[in-house]
Design a protein around this motif. Structure first.
Motif: not given
Length: 220
Positions: A116, A141, A144-145, A147, A149, A194-196, A214, A217, A220
């Motif tokens: 992660d 996903r 995302f994992r 990456l 924050p 969950g990415l912007h 991402r 935290d 998010s």
């Protein structure tokens, strides 16, 4: 898309997945497909990634390592670009041509062999349409994992030709790999992971990209 269909060595899936196992042929046809502008297109993608000195980057579906080699001078000796691809032939080809700050692993985007929050930047070019349709959400996903924050994601893939006849021909040749179109697909998959999304656009005549981050935290 079309290049990939000509060069697939094998496929375990009937829904768009598979590997390309002929690296020299792929590079040759890619040069033709980009009408001699492959270097300028990928130089632009490397800049869009936000790569800078010291960054740790993973290129998901790196193929022959073309984009990794574009990113290598941007991250410098302090950084590293890791290429991931399911085809041993492509990885072997990339390793033989890579600078010292690039490394490569055989693996799939939907099951990345990295801890992660390992990378500052994740890039993926012309690869999502090779991932099995049912696994594409898992692959994003995974991006995302791995990456960190605040880390950045850049995905670039084919967009349908503007000409209706050309678009229909491309759809016939590509089959399920390109349905729905990449702009439609990524518009759903990237935020759902969950990415912007910060920006979208085109590079050259055939590439559509999504640039995302991402969230930190705490936000998010």
């Amino acid at each position: 898309m079309i290049v990939g269909k000509l060069l697939h060595g094998h496929s375990k899936h009937s829904d768009g997945g598979g590997t390309i196992d002929y690296p020299r042929g792929y590079d040759l046809l890619a040069e033709v497909g980009f009408l001699g502008r492959r270097r300028s297109v990928f130089t632009r993608l490397a800049a869009l990634s936000g790569a800078g000195k010291g960054h740790q980057i993973v290129d998901v579906g790196c193929g022959t390592g073309y984009l990794t080699r574009m990113l290598a001078p941007l991250v410098g000796r302090e950084g590293r670009v890791t290429g991931l691809d399911p085809s041993p032939a492509m990885i072997g080809h990339a390793r033989r041509r890579s600078p010292d700050n690039c490394s490569y692993q055989v693996g799939e985007g939907q099951a990345m062999p990295f801890p992660d929050a390992s990378f500052d930047i994740v890039v993926s070019s012309l690869a999502v349409h090779h991932i099995p349709v049912a696994a594409r959400d898992t692959a994003v996903r995974e991006m995302f994992r791995v990456l960190r924050p605040g880390g950045r994601l850049l995905i670039a893939d084919y967009q349908p030709p503007a000409n209706p006849l050309a678009a229909r021909l491309a759809a016939v040749l590509a089959g399920p790999a390109m349905r729905p179109s990449m702009p439609e697909l990524l518009a759903g998959l990237v935020p759902a992971a969950g990415l912007h999304v910060e920006s979208t656009g085109t590079v050259g005549a055939v590439l559509y990209y999504v640039n995302a981050v991402r969230p930190l935290d705490a936000l998010s």
